[in-house]
Write a protein that holds these residues in place. Sequence first.
Motif, PDB file in Angstrom:
ATOM      1  N   ASN A 133       0.782  -1.048  -0.115  1.00 51.49           N
ATOM      2  CA  ASN A 133       0.042   0.155  -0.107  1.00 51.49           C
ATOM      3  C   ASN A 133       0.846   1.459  -0.003  1.00 51.49           C
ATOM      4  N   PHE A 134       0.147   2.319  -0.574  1.00 49.09           N
ATOM      5  CA  PHE A 134       0.981   3.641  -0.708  1.00 49.09           C
ATOM      6  C   PHE A 134       1.340   4.248   0.408  1.00 49.09           C
ATOM      7  N   MET A 178       5.797  11.220  -7.338  1.00 48.65           N
ATOM      8  CA  MET A 178       4.360  11.224  -7.085  1.00 48.65           C
ATOM      9  C   MET A 178       4.075  12.170  -6.085  1.00 48.65           C
ATOM     10  N   PRO A 182      -1.476   8.093  -3.719  1.00 46.28           N
ATOM     11  CA  PRO A 182      -2.866   8.000  -4.346  1.00 46.28           C
ATOM     12  C   PRO A 182      -3.985   7.586  -3.325  1.00 46.28           C
ATOM     13  N   SER A 186      -8.016   4.422  -5.902  1.00 41.90           N
ATOM     14  CA  SER A 186      -7.592   5.115  -7.158  1.00 41.90           C
ATOM     15  C   SER A 186      -6.562   4.305  -7.932  1.00 41.90           C
ATOM     16  N   THR A 187      -6.053   3.307  -7.260  1.00 41.75           N
ATOM     17  CA  THR A 187      -5.143   2.648  -8.012  1.00 41.75           C
ATOM     18  C   THR A 187      -5.476   0.898  -7.938  1.00 41.75           C
ATOM     19  N   CYS A 273      -5.990  -4.813   1.515  1.00 44.32           N
ATOM     20  CA  CYS A 273      -6.006  -5.024   0.098  1.00 44.32           C
ATOM     21  C   CYS A 273      -6.616  -6.381  -0.194  1.00 44.32           C
TER      22      CYS A 273
END
Length: 347
Positions: A133-134, A178, A182, A186-187, A273
């Motif tokens: 995860n971001f 980036m 995000p 969105s991804t 996720c």
Amino acid sequence: MGRDLPVDLVRYARQVRFAPFGEEGQRRLRGSRALLCGCGALGSAIANTLVRAGVGTLRIVDRDFVELSNLQRQVLFDEADVEAGLPKAIAAAEKLCRINSTVTIEPVVADIEPANIERFCEGMDVILDGTDNFETRFLINDVTVELGLPWIYGGCVGAEGQSMTILPGQTPCLRCLMPECPAPGSTPICDTAGILGPIVGVIASIEAAEAMKILSGNLEAVSHSLTVVDLWQNQIRQMDVRGLRDQTDCPTCKHGEHPWLSGRSGSRTAVLCGRNAVQLSHPEASISLDELAQKLAGMGQITRNQFLLRLKVEGFELTIFSDARAIISGTDDITTARTIYAKYVGN
Ligand SMILES: [Zn+2]
């Protein structure tokens, strides 16, 4: 066959034979310490490679436990780990000790958060991204820029993956690439877009190779590109990022802002996720699994090992760790998960 090598290098004979790495590279690698953030698909392949290669210490931080649907791509785990319900960090450490007993493995069962990440980074020479995860990646980026610690970003979804090496102060950071994390949803993520095992091996190998360059003192060999590989479209792209740091006015590496790192305390939640599950965590808290087991006796189906307790109740499955963190499966709704946690574990 390594006949002239000192006995402690014999197992690395083929690697030492590779001239740019050599005996000196091997010795430096053995004196180095790497932090692996996340030990799922990417993480287990990275750990496997670095431990075989002879890194000195590998600290593995992972929040999750092994499930059957992991085995398709998470190469360190097997059916016995699923059966035992082991945390991934623990199951990985058991395997890795058998692969190379000369490496110090430090498994940590925890979620990486602003409150604990600096502690995990202590004494480390590089950080490898095995997260999914971001939010965690931007937290890693904040702390590495703050500490001047190299890190290697990597991620995969579907049949595509990407990686970039970040040397803070010298090369662009993740936020130069980036500017904003995000937004959730969105991804593409593995839950919805799926993932093929082979791309994991490709990106994990790139990350491990970059770490070996850094840890062996071969910084001149480090990649200055964002590498994107698509195994289904048969494309490998290299985007040179060398100019990026000068072209951007990055709040993190130019102005010292670290918004992910500064969001420190309080309980936190995360929808996991592709899992139909929510994680609740309480930094700095702990819980007695023995006392909890007594409290929950008769309330549902309970299984436990020394690392976690699992309760099946009301169509949900609660997996509770001794740091008071819980993964509630059977919902992706944070409010529902909080309600179930409060009901059976408390606040
Ligand atoms: Zn930057």
